[in-house]
Design an enzyme around this catalytic site. Sequence first.
Site, PDB file in Angstrom:
ATOM      1  N   ARG A   1      31.744  82.596 -50.286  1.00  0.00           N
ATOM      2  CA  ARG A   1      30.452  83.212 -49.971  1.00  0.00           C
ATOM      3  C   ARG A   1      30.580  84.153 -48.770  1.00  0.00           C
ATOM      4  NH1 ARG A   1      28.435  77.968 -51.564  1.00  0.00           N
ATOM      5  NH2 ARG A   1      28.204  77.279 -49.422  1.00  0.00           N
ATOM      6  N   ARG A   2      31.486  83.804 -47.829  1.00  0.00           N
ATOM      7  CA  ARG A   2      31.701  84.697 -46.680  1.00  0.00           C
ATOM      8  C   ARG A   2      32.349  86.000 -47.145  1.00  0.00           C
ATOM      9  NH1 ARG A   2      29.373  80.749 -45.342  1.00  0.00           N
ATOM     10  NH2 ARG A   2      27.746  82.177 -45.935  1.00  0.00           N
TER      11      ARG A   2
ATOM     12  N   LYS B   1      19.373  85.351 -44.249  1.00  0.00           N
ATOM     13  CA  LYS B   1      19.025  86.234 -45.377  1.00  0.00           C
ATOM     14  C   LYS B   1      19.221  85.494 -46.701  1.00  0.00           C
ATOM     15  CE  LYS B   1      20.001  90.522 -42.940  1.00  0.00           C
ATOM     16  NZ  LYS B   1      20.655  91.838 -42.977  1.00  0.00           N
ATOM     17  N   GLY B   2      20.256  84.652 -46.799  1.00  0.00           N
ATOM     18  CA  GLY B   2      20.523  83.914 -48.048  1.00  0.00           C
ATOM     19  C   GLY B   2      21.888  84.280 -48.592  1.00  0.00           C
ATOM     20  N   ALA B   3      22.665  83.275 -49.009  1.00  0.00           N
ATOM     21  CA  ALA B   3      24.074  83.491 -49.333  1.00  0.00           C
ATOM     22  C   ALA B   3      24.416  83.325 -50.806  1.00  0.00           C
ATOM     23  CB  ALA B   3      24.921  82.518 -48.503  1.00  0.00           C
TER      24      ALA B   3
ATOM     25  N   ARG C   1      15.879  77.812 -38.890  1.00  0.00           N
ATOM     26  CA  ARG C   1      16.963  78.797 -38.811  1.00  0.00           C
ATOM     27  C   ARG C   1      16.718  79.766 -39.966  1.00  0.00           C
ATOM     28  NH1 ARG C   1      21.854  76.799 -41.484  1.00  0.00           N
ATOM     29  NH2 ARG C   1      21.859  75.236 -39.874  1.00  0.00           N
TER      30      ARG C   1
ATOM     31  N   GLN D   1      15.549  80.920 -46.301  1.00  0.00           N
ATOM     32  CA  GLN D   1      16.228  82.160 -46.723  1.00  0.00           C
ATOM     33  C   GLN D   1      15.228  83.294 -46.952  1.00  0.00           C
ATOM     34  OE1 GLN D   1      17.504  79.927 -50.023  1.00  0.00           O
ATOM     35  NE2 GLN D   1      19.645  79.738 -49.370  1.00  0.00           N
TER      36      GLN D   1
ATOM     37  N   ASP E   1      20.824  72.492 -43.911  1.00  0.00           N
ATOM     38  CA  ASP E   1      21.123  73.800 -44.518  1.00  0.00           C
ATOM     39  C   ASP E   1      20.227  74.027 -45.729  1.00  0.00           C
ATOM     40  OD1 ASP E   1      23.241  74.050 -42.760  1.00  0.00           O
ATOM     41  OD2 ASP E   1      24.810  73.889 -44.281  1.00  0.00           O
TER      42      ASP E   1
ATOM     43  N   THR F   1      21.735  85.333 -38.309  1.00  0.00           N
ATOM     44  CA  THR F   1      22.157  86.608 -38.903  1.00  0.00           C
ATOM     45  C   THR F   1      23.119  87.334 -37.962  1.00  0.00           C
ATOM     46  OG1 THR F   1      21.393  88.750 -39.738  1.00  0.00           O
ATOM     47  CG2 THR F   1      20.110  87.799 -37.950  1.00  0.00           C
ATOM     48  N   HIS F   2      23.975  88.172 -38.553  1.00  0.00           N
ATOM     49  CA  HIS F   2      24.860  89.019 -37.740  1.00  0.00           C
ATOM     50  C   HIS F   2      24.285  90.408 -37.611  1.00  0.00           C
ATOM     51  CE1 HIS F   2      27.131  85.969 -39.991  1.00  0.00           C
ATOM     52  NE2 HIS F   2      27.550  85.684 -38.775  1.00  0.00           N
TER      53      HIS F   2
HETATM   54  C1  LIG Z   1      24.320  80.327 -38.337  1.00  0.00           C
HETATM   55  C2  LIG Z   1      24.204  80.638 -39.803  1.00  0.00           C
HETATM   56  C3  LIG Z   1      23.844  79.648 -40.697  1.00  0.00           C
HETATM   57  C4  LIG Z   1      23.698  79.947 -42.058  1.00  0.00           C
HETATM   58  N1  LIG Z   1      23.251  78.974 -42.916  1.00  0.00           N
HETATM   59  C5  LIG Z   1      22.956  79.315 -44.198  1.00  0.00           C
HETATM   60  C6  LIG Z   1      22.346  78.387 -45.078  1.00  0.00           C
HETATM   61  O1  LIG Z   1      22.080  77.234 -44.732  1.00  0.00           O
HETATM   62  N2  LIG Z   1      22.032  78.812 -46.337  1.00  0.00           N
HETATM   63  C7  LIG Z   1      22.294  80.099 -46.771  1.00  0.00           C
HETATM   64  O2  LIG Z   1      21.960  80.450 -47.914  1.00  0.00           O
HETATM   65  N3  LIG Z   1      22.925  80.974 -45.959  1.00  0.00           N
HETATM   66  C8  LIG Z   1      23.254  80.626 -44.694  1.00  0.00           C
HETATM   67  N4  LIG Z   1      23.856  81.552 -43.871  1.00  0.00           N
HETATM   68  C9  LIG Z   1      24.396  82.810 -44.444  1.00  0.00           C
HETATM   69  C10 LIG Z   1      23.346  83.907 -44.552  1.00  0.00           C
HETATM   70  O3  LIG Z   1      22.415  83.605 -45.561  1.00  0.00           O
HETATM   71  C11 LIG Z   1      23.996  85.272 -44.879  1.00  0.00           C
HETATM   72  O4  LIG Z   1      24.638  85.190 -46.117  1.00  0.00           O
HETATM   73  C12 LIG Z   1      25.006  85.728 -43.848  1.00  0.00           C
HETATM   74  O5  LIG Z   1      24.574  85.475 -42.551  1.00  0.00           O
HETATM   75  C13 LIG Z   1      25.283  87.260 -43.970  1.00  0.00           C
HETATM   76  O6  LIG Z   1      24.123  87.998 -43.799  1.00  0.00           O
HETATM   77  P1  LIG Z   1      23.678  88.677 -42.415  1.00  0.00           P
HETATM   78  O7  LIG Z   1      22.366  88.099 -42.041  1.00  0.00           O
HETATM   79  O8  LIG Z   1      24.703  88.544 -41.399  1.00  0.00           O
HETATM   80  O9  LIG Z   1      23.330  90.176 -42.798  1.00  0.00           O
HETATM   81  P2  LIG Z   1      24.131  91.308 -43.541  1.00  0.00           P
HETATM   82  O10 LIG Z   1      23.142  92.401 -43.802  1.00  0.00           O
HETATM   83  O11 LIG Z   1      24.884  90.753 -44.705  1.00  0.00           O
HETATM   84  O12 LIG Z   1      25.158  91.764 -42.460  1.00  0.00           O
HETATM   85  C14 LIG Z   1      24.822  92.438 -41.265  1.00  0.00           C
HETATM   86  C15 LIG Z   1      26.125  92.869 -40.597  1.00  0.00           C
HETATM   87  O13 LIG Z   1      26.833  91.711 -40.125  1.00  0.00           O
HETATM   88  C16 LIG Z   1      28.214  91.799 -40.415  1.00  0.00           C
HETATM   89  N5  LIG Z   1      28.587  90.717 -41.352  1.00  0.00           N
HETATM   90  C17 LIG Z   1      27.758  89.959 -42.092  1.00  0.00           C
HETATM   91  N6  LIG Z   1      28.438  89.034 -42.799  1.00  0.00           N
HETATM   92  C18 LIG Z   1      29.730  89.231 -42.534  1.00  0.00           C
HETATM   93  C19 LIG Z   1      30.910  88.595 -42.962  1.00  0.00           C
HETATM   94  N7  LIG Z   1      30.917  87.577 -43.812  1.00  0.00           N
HETATM   95  N8  LIG Z   1      32.087  89.071 -42.475  1.00  0.00           N
HETATM   96  C20 LIG Z   1      32.104  90.095 -41.585  1.00  0.00           C
HETATM   97  N9  LIG Z   1      31.000  90.728 -41.143  1.00  0.00           N
HETATM   98  C21 LIG Z   1      29.830  90.300 -41.599  1.00  0.00           C
HETATM   99  C22 LIG Z   1      28.452  93.163 -40.997  1.00  0.00           C
HETATM  100  O14 LIG Z   1      28.809  94.026 -39.969  1.00  0.00           O
HETATM  101  C23 LIG Z   1      27.113  93.558 -41.562  1.00  0.00           C
HETATM  102  O15 LIG Z   1      26.929  94.937 -41.574  1.00  0.00           O
HETATM  103  C24 LIG Z   1      23.999  81.260 -42.519  1.00  0.00           C
HETATM  104  C25 LIG Z   1      24.370  82.251 -41.611  1.00  0.00           C
HETATM  105  C26 LIG Z   1      24.472  81.969 -40.275  1.00  0.00           C
HETATM  106  C27 LIG Z   1      24.864  83.080 -39.339  1.00  0.00           C
END
Ligand SMILES: Cc1cc2nc3c(=O)[nH]c(=O)nc-3n(C[C@H](O)[C@H](O)[C@H](O)COP(=O)(O)OP(=O)(O)OC[C@H]3O[C@@H](n4cnc5c(N)ncnc54)[C@H](O)[C@@H]3O)c2cc1C
Length: 307
Positions: free
Chosen positions: A289-290, A183-185, A180, A159, A130, A227-228
């Site tokens: 963070r979620r 975007k970054g959390a 992987r 990220q 991660d 990403t979602h």
């Molecule tokens: C498999 C995986 C591994 C990850 N590993 C890391 C890591 O090692 N380090 C790190 O810094 N980050 C990690 N992340 C988190 C990542 O950095 C983002 O913070 C997180 O994925 C939310 O951003 P997004 O790309 O989904 O885009 P966003 O622009 O935030 O979201 C796009 C859409 O997805 C949906 N969505 C997004 N998040 C949520 C949520 N929490 N609840 C409900 N709906 C949501 C919403 O509909 C939103 O409009 C990981 C994420 C995933 C999916």
Amino acid sequence: MMRKLLLWMARNAWLRNRLPKLWFAKRAIRRFMPGTDEGSALDAGVAFRADGITSMFTRLGENITRLEEGDEVAEHYIGLMGDIRARDLDGEVSVKLTQLGFDLDVERTLAHASRLAEKAAEYGKTFWVDMEGSAYAEGTVAFYERLKAAHPNTGLCLQAYLHRTAADIQRLMPLDPQIRLVKGAYAEPATIAYQTKHDVDANYVGLAVALLEGMRAGHKVRLGLGTHDVRLIEQIAQHAKAMGLPRTSVEVEMLYGIRMDQQRRLAKEGYLVRDLIAYGEAWYPWYMRRLAERPANVIFALRQMIG
Ligand SMILES: Cc1cc2nc3c(=O)[nH]c(=O)nc-3n(C[C@H](O)[C@H](O)[C@H](O)COP(=O)(O)OP(=O)(O)OC[C@H]3O[C@@H](n4cnc5c(N)ncnc54)[C@H](O)[C@@H]3O)c2cc1C
């Protein structure tokens, strides 16, 4: 504002020690975790198999303070990989370096990671690292360079909100990286990170395309889109297609409990979809963070506490 508050709460040690003990906390986490135990996580992975969705597992925890904790964590993941295998799951594991003792002893952390990578190789899988807050970015990339040189079956999270990531990708390309891209959390300042969704998204696409170009140039790159953001995933898949790369050149990676309808739809359409399933007792900072990613989740969490 709400995002900043929730990320501050994620880092706050006083809250970290107290909030999870409150009676309603276990109910609130159901949104993002099938349970706190490994068995619940594995059961969820087995259930996803029917939808053609593969899994990735992580036991939550970060910034351990005693070296022996790192030994226990490594041992746990060795056992977990065996349990994944025993259930015949296409499952991989992803670990935070600070969970293995990175703050305390880098060489011992490398020994743990190497052992985990060897075990993953025995099962034909990738062992994932991660990415944590920016204070760890350089250390983690340098760590991955060493790990990857000895263990080709290792992957790293990068990220897109960090300015440095484009250079990191070029730096890692000669190693045929498995990346992987997320975007970054974490909360990062404007001096080192893009701040607006528009800028982060634009960089995300640019970085994914750079990795696809590496793939087309003959590097053995594996690209997971963590990403979602389905719009971005489909945009990047279009780029891949235009470059003559198959749909399977990108893998979609999403979190358990988020956009499950899209995970199933994408799997049905032929995308490789992997769901990251988290479990464990140390869920507090991860869970916060979620919530910060989508403050509407706070309302959802409150409803689950009551209902
Ligand atoms: C498999 C995986 C591994 C990850 N590993 C890391 C890591 O090692 N380090 C790190 O810094 N980050 C990690 N992340 C988190 C990542 O950095 C983002 O913070 C997180 O994925 C939310 O951003 P997004 O790309 O989904 O885009 P966003 O622009 O935030 O979201 C796009 C859409 O997805 C949906 N969505 C997004 N998040 C949520 C949520 N929490 N609840 C409900 N709906 C949501 C919403 O509909 C939103 O409009 C990981 C994420 C995933 C999916």
